[in-house]
Scaffold this motif. Structure first.
Motif, short mmCIF file in Angstrom:
data_model
loop_
_atom_site.label_atom_id
_atom_site.label_comp_id
_atom_site.label_asym_id
_atom_site.label_seq_id
_atom_site.Cartn_x
_atom_site.Cartn_y
_atom_site.Cartn_z
N LEU A 1 -5.07 24.86 -20.53
CA LEU A 1 -6.10 24.37 -21.46
C LEU A 1 -5.80 24.89 -22.87
O LEU A 1 -5.89 24.16 -23.85
CB LEU A 1 -7.50 24.83 -21.01
N ARG A 2 -5.42 26.18 -22.97
CA ARG A 2 -5.06 26.76 -24.27
C ARG A 2 -3.83 26.06 -24.86
O ARG A 2 -3.80 25.67 -26.03
CB ARG A 2 -4.77 28.26 -24.12
N ASP A 3 -2.84 25.86 -24.01
CA ASP A 3 -1.58 25.26 -24.45
C ASP A 3 -1.80 23.82 -24.94
O ASP A 3 -1.32 23.44 -26.01
CB ASP A 3 -0.60 25.31 -23.27
N LEU A 4 -2.54 23.03 -24.16
CA LEU A 4 -2.79 21.63 -24.53
C LEU A 4 -3.65 21.54 -25.79
O LEU A 4 -3.48 20.64 -26.61
CB LEU A 4 -3.46 20.89 -23.36
N GLU A 5 -4.57 22.48 -25.92
CA GLU A 5 -5.42 22.52 -27.12
C GLU A 5 -4.56 22.81 -28.36
O GLU A 5 -4.69 22.15 -29.38
CB GLU A 5 -6.47 23.63 -26.91
N GLU A 6 -3.65 23.77 -28.23
CA GLU A 6 -2.77 24.13 -29.35
C GLU A 6 -1.85 22.98 -29.72
O GLU A 6 -1.51 22.79 -30.89
CB GLU A 6 -1.94 25.35 -28.99
N LYS A 7 -1.43 22.23 -28.72
CA LYS A 7 -0.55 21.07 -28.99
C LYS A 7 -1.37 19.84 -29.40
O LYS A 7 -0.82 18.75 -29.52
CB LYS A 7 0.27 20.75 -27.74
N ARG A 8 -2.66 20.01 -29.54
CA ARG A 8 -3.60 18.94 -29.93
C ARG A 8 -3.56 17.75 -28.98
O ARG A 8 -3.76 16.61 -29.38
CB ARG A 8 -3.33 18.49 -31.37
N GLN A 9 -3.26 18.03 -27.73
CA GLN A 9 -3.29 16.95 -26.74
C GLN A 9 -4.67 16.79 -26.13
O GLN A 9 -4.95 15.80 -25.46
CB GLN A 9 -2.26 17.22 -25.64
N ILE A 10 -5.52 17.82 -26.28
CA ILE A 10 -6.92 17.71 -25.83
C ILE A 10 -7.80 18.29 -26.95
O ILE A 10 -7.34 19.14 -27.72
CB ILE A 10 -7.17 18.47 -24.50
N PRO A 11 -9.06 17.83 -27.02
CA PRO A 11 -9.94 18.39 -28.05
C PRO A 11 -10.34 19.82 -27.70
O PRO A 11 -10.27 20.24 -26.55
CB PRO A 11 -11.16 17.46 -28.02
N SER A 12 -10.77 20.55 -28.71
CA SER A 12 -11.27 21.91 -28.52
C SER A 12 -12.72 21.83 -28.09
O SER A 12 -13.55 21.31 -28.83
CB SER A 12 -11.17 22.62 -29.88
N VAL A 13 -13.02 22.27 -26.88
CA VAL A 13 -14.40 22.15 -26.37
C VAL A 13 -14.81 23.46 -25.69
O VAL A 13 -13.95 24.28 -25.38
CB VAL A 13 -14.51 20.99 -25.32
N PRO A 14 -16.10 23.66 -25.42
CA PRO A 14 -16.51 24.84 -24.65
C PRO A 14 -15.92 24.80 -23.23
O PRO A 14 -15.93 23.75 -22.58
CB PRO A 14 -18.04 24.73 -24.60
N VAL A 15 -15.36 25.93 -22.79
CA VAL A 15 -14.80 26.06 -21.44
C VAL A 15 -15.53 27.21 -20.76
O VAL A 15 -15.49 28.35 -21.24
CB VAL A 15 -13.29 26.38 -21.50
N PHE A 16 -16.23 26.93 -19.66
CA PHE A 16 -16.96 27.98 -18.96
C PHE A 16 -16.28 28.32 -17.65
O PHE A 16 -16.02 27.44 -16.83
CB PHE A 16 -18.40 27.52 -18.67
#
Ligand SMILES: [Zn+2]
Length: 447
Positions: free
Chosen positions: A249-264
């Motif tokens: 999730l961190r990696d995909l977020e950094e590569k902007r492949q997924i939006p930054s959202v709350p992760v619980f």
């Protein structure tokens, strides 16, 4: 040298193997049976615990450590040797197991039934903690007439295969071998060819698809669901799988492949495991270690929060998407994930992502098969959310990797797999002139 399997014979759980040479008795793993076989945990071990001289553990999964407290209760007097990460994870796993056993007892009492006596209790666990002894990877150690060396199996942080030498012969026990294509852990190291390899075959019947395909599909499901404001539910094991999902999730977020959202991460147990990770960073892949060296947390997407209390867990149901919830149990057999699904399955914008094995007849399997309604907490819950299955996150070596790891072996005993899958692997090995057979419970193998 003589090897006798007392668990994981033609089945995936209960790993436990006795090695004997000249009156010295070494036990490799002491795992619990799980799932439909868990009543086997009450049975005799097949050997007398008081006669065992030392126990060496391959890794911290319950099916490799779960009967250690029982071994002590039944008279084992010696020490339990393992790597430092395994020693640190072990209390988290076994305290959870004790908690689940107590809950089950309470449930029976509430129904007016007489619960069976506990197999083992807190006192056995406390005693076990005083017996734990850390051994490093790659160092040769002497146990009576045996020389023992642990090699990195790449399956959990600090997971090991175990090489045992005595009387001029060599045995190698695979433990569980990791899935090499994944990035969080190092690839399994090679073992030197042995006189006998005792090898797992969880995925003896098939190879995994290329891992980048799994990640691409994961990214697609996330961006699509989160993009329309939906919630993504990921049932996951607390040890390793949860942190691995956080890594991607961190990696995909950094590569902007997924939006930054709350992760619980709604799991106190996963939270305990994550707290251990930085202190065992040298057991991870180069990539993870490099991130730690840069002062970063490889397992922390920007919106990460751990929830501890039941109140905080319930409060998550009130939140609007987009968000991700990771919770146990991984097999949907209980735990906080069920409450989230009861609230989330009726919404068509939401998605359930299955990343682990789902037993036949269980809720996960029903959802994968496309059930329109499911029964939860005595209610009929309509299913409008989409269910996706991502098999590639498995922590076990696929068939191709097992065959590669066994390259050069002459004689292989197969354990830790369903019999039909082990049989397929056995035939593959025979095709390349490796003598291979399925190990039987209690049947000694001379080495
Ligand atoms: Zn394992």
């Amino acid at each position: 040298m003589r090897l006798t399997p007392y668990g994981a014979a033609k089945t995936v759980t209960g790993s436990c193997h006795l090695v004997e040479y000249q009156n010295y008795r070494l036990l490799l793993d002491c795992g619990a049976y799980q799932g439909s076989e868990d009543d086997r945990n009450n049975e005799p071990f097949g050997f007398e615990p008081a006669t065992i001289d030392a126990v060496v553990i391959s890794h911290a999964h319950h099916d490799h450590i779960g009967r250690l407290p029982l071994l002590i209760r039944r008279g084992y007097k010696g020490r339990v040797y393992t790597t430092r990460p395994t020693q640190l994870f072990l209390p988290v796993i076994l305290e959870d197991s004790l908690h689940l056993m107590s809950e089950e007892r309470d449930r029976l009492v509430r129904k007016g039934k007489q619960p069976p006596p506990l197999n083992w209790d807190e006192a056995d666990l406390r005693e076990l903690y005083t017996r734990l002894e850390v051994i490093p990877l790659e160092q040769s150690l002497e146990f009576g007439p045996f020389q023992v060396r642990l090699g990195d199996a790449g399956h959990l942080p600090g997971s090991a295969f175990i090489e045992v030498r005595a009387g001029g012969k060599r045995l190698v026990f695979s433990g569980d071998l990791g899935h090499g294509a994944k990035e969080v852990l190092p690839d399994p190291k090679d073992a030197a060819p042995a006189d006998l390899a005792l090898c797992e075959g969880t995925y003896g019947d098939r190879s995994h698809r290329p891992f980048p395909e799994t990640i691409a599909e994961f990214a697609h499901i996330l961006s699509e669901t989160l993009g329309k404001g939906g919630k993504v539910f990921i049932p996951s094991f607390a040890l390793e799988r949860t942190q691995e999902i956080l890594f991607y999730l961190r990696d995909l977020e950094e590569k902007r492949q997924i939006p930054s959202v709350p992760v619980f991460v709604d799991s106190p147990m996963a939270s305990r495991i994550s707290d251990i990770y930085p202190s065992v960073r040298e057991y991870f892949s180069e990539e993870v270690q490099a991130l730690y060296r840069q002062g970063r947390d490889p397992f922390r997407p920007r919106g990460l929060e751990y929830t501890q209390s039941v109140e905080d867990s319930k409060a998550l149901n009130e939140l609007e998407g987009p968000l991700v919830i990771i919770a146990g149990s991984g097999m949907l057999a209980g735990g906080r994930i069920l409450h989230h699904l009861r609230h989330g399955l009726p919404e068509e914008n939401n998605a359930l992502v299955i990343i682990g094995y789902q037993p036949r007849g269980g809720l996960g399997r029903l959802l994968i098969e496309g059930a329109q309604r499911v029964r939860m907490f005595g209610e009929d819950v309509p299913v409008r959310a989409r269910t996706h299955t991502l098999g590639g996150f498995s922590g076990h070596a696929g068939q191709d990797e097992l065959l590669r790891w066994l390259q050069g072996e002459q004689r292989v005993a197969l354990v830790h797999g369903e019999a039909d899958k082990l049989e397929i692997l056995r035939q593959k090995l025979e095709q390349r002139n490796t003598r291979a057979f399925l190990a039987e419970w209690g049947q000694a193998i001379e080495i």
